[in-house]
Enzyme design. Structure first.
Site, mmCIF file in Angstrom:
data_model
loop_
_atom_site.group_PDB
_atom_site.id
_atom_site.type_symbol
_atom_site.label_atom_id
_atom_site.label_comp_id
_atom_site.label_asym_id
_atom_site.label_seq_id
_atom_site.Cartn_x
_atom_site.Cartn_y
_atom_site.Cartn_z
ATOM 1 C CD GLU A 31 -3.454 -8.843 4.039
ATOM 2 O OE1 GLU A 31 -3.791 -9.726 3.250
ATOM 3 O OE2 GLU A 31 -3.766 -7.638 3.951
ATOM 4 C CD GLU A 83 22.340 2.020 -7.128
ATOM 5 O OE1 GLU A 83 21.914 2.962 -6.424
ATOM 6 O OE2 GLU A 83 21.620 1.333 -7.862
ATOM 7 C CB CYS A 117 20.311 -0.920 -11.267
ATOM 8 S SG CYS A 117 19.531 -0.593 -9.699
ATOM 9 C CG ASN A 155 5.783 0.786 2.234
ATOM 10 O OD1 ASN A 155 5.586 0.390 3.392
ATOM 11 N ND2 ASN A 155 4.898 1.469 1.548
ATOM 12 C CB SER A 209 10.955 3.674 -8.878
ATOM 13 O OG SER A 209 10.331 2.630 -8.150
ATOM 14 C CG HIS A 252 17.294 -3.883 -12.759
ATOM 15 N ND1 HIS A 252 18.252 -4.241 -11.846
ATOM 16 C CD2 HIS A 252 16.486 -2.992 -12.127
ATOM 17 C CE1 HIS A 252 18.052 -3.577 -10.722
ATOM 18 N NE2 HIS A 252 16.974 -2.815 -10.857
ATOM 19 C CE LYS A 261 2.173 -6.619 -11.062
ATOM 20 N NZ LYS A 261 1.697 -5.502 -10.248
ATOM 21 C CG ASN A 331 17.631 -4.573 -6.569
ATOM 22 O OD1 ASN A 331 18.425 -4.890 -7.452
ATOM 23 N ND2 ASN A 331 16.911 -3.473 -6.628
ATOM 24 C CB SER A 365 16.463 4.880 -10.539
ATOM 25 O OG SER A 365 15.611 3.809 -10.255
HETATM 26 N N1 CAA Z 1 -0.614 -11.127 -0.314
HETATM 27 C C1 CAA Z 1 -0.290 -11.042 -1.619
HETATM 28 N N2 CAA Z 1 0.020 -9.876 -2.227
HETATM 29 C C2 CAA Z 1 -0.014 -8.755 -1.488
HETATM 30 C C3 CAA Z 1 -0.363 -8.764 -0.128
HETATM 31 C C4 CAA Z 1 -0.678 -10.031 0.457
HETATM 32 N N3 CAA Z 1 -0.981 -10.127 1.737
HETATM 33 N N4 CAA Z 1 -0.306 -7.502 0.329
HETATM 34 C C5 CAA Z 1 0.063 -6.717 -0.710
HETATM 35 N N5 CAA Z 1 0.239 -7.474 -1.807
HETATM 36 C C6 CAA Z 1 0.666 -7.040 -3.133
HETATM 37 C C7 CAA Z 1 0.042 -5.760 -3.612
HETATM 38 O O1 CAA Z 1 -1.232 -5.986 -4.165
HETATM 39 C C8 CAA Z 1 1.081 -5.299 -4.638
HETATM 40 O O2 CAA Z 1 0.946 -6.036 -5.830
HETATM 41 P P1 CAA Z 1 0.398 -5.363 -7.184
HETATM 42 O O3 CAA Z 1 1.269 -4.171 -7.433
HETATM 43 O O4 CAA Z 1 0.573 -6.431 -8.171
HETATM 44 O O5 CAA Z 1 -1.015 -4.994 -6.889
HETATM 45 C C9 CAA Z 1 2.398 -5.770 -4.034
HETATM 46 O O6 CAA Z 1 2.051 -6.738 -3.040
HETATM 47 C C10 CAA Z 1 3.192 -4.662 -3.370
HETATM 48 O O7 CAA Z 1 2.321 -4.037 -2.473
HETATM 49 P P2 CAA Z 1 2.263 -2.452 -2.396
HETATM 50 O O8 CAA Z 1 2.097 -1.864 -3.762
HETATM 51 O O9 CAA Z 1 1.321 -2.070 -1.328
HETATM 52 O O10 CAA Z 1 3.764 -2.216 -1.917
HETATM 53 P P3 CAA Z 1 4.401 -1.021 -1.179
HETATM 54 O O11 CAA Z 1 3.738 0.251 -1.478
HETATM 55 O O12 CAA Z 1 4.527 -1.398 0.231
HETATM 56 O O13 CAA Z 1 5.873 -0.957 -1.837
HETATM 57 C C11 CAA Z 1 7.494 -0.913 -3.581
HETATM 58 C C12 CAA Z 1 6.319 -1.661 -2.956
HETATM 59 C C13 CAA Z 1 6.996 0.409 -4.171
HETATM 60 C C14 CAA Z 1 8.097 -1.753 -4.663
HETATM 61 C C15 CAA Z 1 8.551 -0.626 -2.476
HETATM 62 O O14 CAA Z 1 9.010 -1.838 -1.962
HETATM 63 C C16 CAA Z 1 9.736 0.187 -2.986
HETATM 64 O O15 CAA Z 1 9.688 1.410 -3.011
HETATM 65 N N6 CAA Z 1 10.878 -0.494 -3.370
HETATM 66 C C17 CAA Z 1 12.081 0.164 -3.857
HETATM 67 C C18 CAA Z 1 11.906 0.748 -5.235
HETATM 68 C C19 CAA Z 1 11.806 -0.308 -6.323
HETATM 69 O O16 CAA Z 1 12.191 -1.438 -6.149
HETATM 70 N N7 CAA Z 1 11.304 0.110 -7.502
HETATM 71 C C20 CAA Z 1 11.219 -0.765 -8.646
HETATM 72 C C21 CAA Z 1 11.509 -0.072 -9.959
HETATM 73 S S1 CAA Z 1 12.931 0.970 -9.805
HETATM 74 C C22 CAA Z 1 14.274 -0.014 -10.140
HETATM 75 O O17 CAA Z 1 14.156 -1.047 -10.723
HETATM 76 C C23 CAA Z 1 15.615 0.460 -9.669
HETATM 77 C C24 CAA Z 1 15.983 -0.305 -8.439
HETATM 78 O O18 CAA Z 1 16.575 -1.353 -8.541
HETATM 79 C C25 CAA Z 1 15.602 0.248 -7.143
#
Ligand code: CAA
Length: 458
Positions: A31, A83, A117, A155, A209, A252, A261, A331, A365
């Site tokens: 979307e 990393e 990280c 994702n 995460s 980070h 957030k 990132n 992580s």
């Molecule tokens: N318009 C506006 N917003 C939308 C939308 C649209 N059309 N469609 C979805 N969204 C929003 C969702 O509502 C959600 O927001 P909220 O959490 O505020 O409700 C946001 O977009 C993300 O959507 P999803 O939760 O459905 O996302 P996802 O399941 O596809 O994946 C993720 C998101 C988990 C971050 C994934 O990208 C991921 O695994 N990334 C890598 C891990 C990561 O970055 N983790 C962060 C903490 S760990 C860390 O910091 C270490 C590091 O560097 C990796």
């Protein structure tokens, strides 16, 4: 001990190409708004096979040393946080020693540090600890952090990026680390890790995460707050520490929405630790959550919504500017936090920043996290170290704008190439070096013994 040990100079490197996140939304059939609004990302930088972690770090160190014109023998310690492991034994630091060869300076302590990280922050702490110890020999330290953040199709892929930051550490710094003020939280978690040595990609439990990050933030903030309040007590100050005592807050940044957030969450921490009768109007809209426990709120969408609203003004003032590089480049793992620092400096004048406290939250992580702070020097006069530092990063937006936009198809092709060449021997990376920024180091050849040879684009 030397006074005000901290960051004297800072250099940022990012790839010369990016993919637009709106293009990626269409290409991935998700979307509209999911990556750009939901994650808060607008563009994502990526590296071709011609760049690896060694070349990124070579480039950023060379840029820093050339710009500052420091003699190569003025460096007594060089730490690398990364990393992006391409060799289980040989450190990136050893490759960087090539740059020091002509100077004859081999008396340089420090080696690579790894935990997701967090490695850049561990390196910064190591460098500062050295400078405040009996082993310090009066020379500068260099802290280098860099990573190539890539994910398999799915994702997590839009939360990739790449880049490196080099920091010159010394006494009397315009960004001095505040002594005794580090709140740390470490625990054992499998939220993001890289057990598959045949692949560049991590294993990620995305939702876990996010919870791990937020829990670590809560814990680090509580420790930091306790430590600063203890320091204050010794000076006769007896009041709670709140976000009002931090003028700028950087994090980070795995993706920008996460940071918005996170700042909001610190406000929740302040609110829950404040007394019931507090008249603080900035907590308006949070009254219904007074009896919640922090750890009950990680996935509570109502709390999220109310907090984002209540903290918006604070976010605009303290944090938004720091996300400029992250939103445009993605990132950068170990260098993400320090890219945020550069963005913050690039969007404020030395006068704005003078005398302020910059809070910094580092998360890796697995997990390792710290919240610490910099005190910005008072002297913002023209030619002062602070003014020089700020003006040295002011071209960040211009540099980002000069990158080349690639299509999602081209981006995917490069990701496929990276998979194909990962850990291969006996090859010369395909690609046109003219696609790199001038002065960039690149991988010229990997021989049959996996020895890597680098060259520099004029
Ligand atoms: N318009 C506006 N917003 C939308 C939308 C649209 N059309 N469609 C979805 N969204 C929003 C969702 O509502 C959600 O927001 P909220 O959490 O505020 O409700 C946001 O977009 C993300 O959507 P999803 O939760 O459905 O996302 P996802 O399941 O596809 O994946 C993720 C998101 C988990 C971050 C994934 O990208 C991921 O695994 N990334 C890598 C891990 C990561 O970055 N983790 C962060 C903490 S760990 C860390 O910091 C270490 C590091 O560097 C990796």
């Amino acid at each position: 001990w030397p006074k005000d040990v901290g960051i004297l100079e800072l250099e940022v490197y990012f790839p010369a190409q990016y993919v637009d996140q709106t293009d990626l939304e269409k290409y991935n059939n998700v979307e509209a708004g999911k990556y750009t609004v939901g994650l808060g990302q607008t563009q994502m930088g990526f590296c071709s096979v011609q760049e690896d972690i060694n070349s990124l770090c070579l480039t950023v160190v060379q840029r820093l040393m050339e710009r500052t014109q420091l003699p190569w023998d003025s460096v007594g310690r060089l730490e690398v946080g990364t990393e992006t492991i391409i060799d289980k034994s040989k450190a990136v630091k050893t490759v960087l020693m090539e740059l020091f060869q002509d100077s004859g300076n081999t008396d340089i302590e420090g080696i690579d540090t790894t935990n997701a990280c967090y490695g850049g922050t561990a390196s910064l702490f190591n460098a500062a600890n050295w400078m405040e110890s009996s082993y310090w020999d009066g020379r500068y330290a260099l802290v280098v952090c860099g990573d190539i953040a890539v994910y398999p199709n799915g994702n997590a892929r839009p939360t990739g990026g790449a880049g490196a930051v080099a920091m010159l550490i010394g006494p009397n710094a315009p960004l001095a680390l505040e002594q005794g003020l580090r709140g740390t939280h470490m625990e054992n978690a499998y939220d993001f890790y890289k057990p598959n040595l045949a692949s560049e990609y991590p294993l990620v439990d995305g939702k876990l995460s996010i919870q791990c990050y937020l829990r670590a933030l809560d814990r680090c903030y509580a420790s930091y707050r306790r430590k600063i309040q203890n320091q204050w007590k010794q000076d006769g100050i007896d009041r709670p520490f709140t976000l009002d005592d931090i003028q700028y807050m950087i994090f980070h940044t795995p993706f920008c929405k996460m940071v918005q957030k996170s700042l909001a969450r610190l406000m929740l921490s302040d609110f829950l630790s404040s007394s019931n009768d507090t008249q603080n109007t900035s907590y308006k809209g949070l009254e219904a959550f007074r009896n919640l426990k922090l750890e009950e709120t990680y996935t509570n969408k109502d709390v999220d919504k109310a907090l984002l609203k209540a903290s918006l003004e604070m976010f605009n003032k303290k944090t938004r500017a720091s996300l400029y590089l992250s939103t445009h480049n993605g990132n950068m793992y170990t260098s993400s936090l320090y890219g945020c620092l550069a963005s913050l400096l690039a969007h404020h004048s030395a006068q704005d920043l003078a005398g302020s406290r910059i809070g910094a939250f580092s998360y890796g992580s697995g997990l390792a996290a710290s919240l610490f702070s910099f005190r910005v020097s008072q002297n913002a006069s023209p030619g002062s170290p602070l003014e020089k530092l700020v003006s040295s990063v002011s071209d960040l937006p211009k540099r980002l704008a000069s990158r080349k936009r690639m299509s999602p198809e081209e981006f995917t092709e490069v990701m496929n190439q990276r998979e194909q060449f990962y850990h291969k021997a006996n090859f010369s990376p395909p690609g046109d070096t003219n696609n790199l920024f001038p002065g960039t180091w690149y991988l010229e050849r990997v021989d049959e013994m996996h020895r890597r040879k680098y060259a520099r684009r004029p």
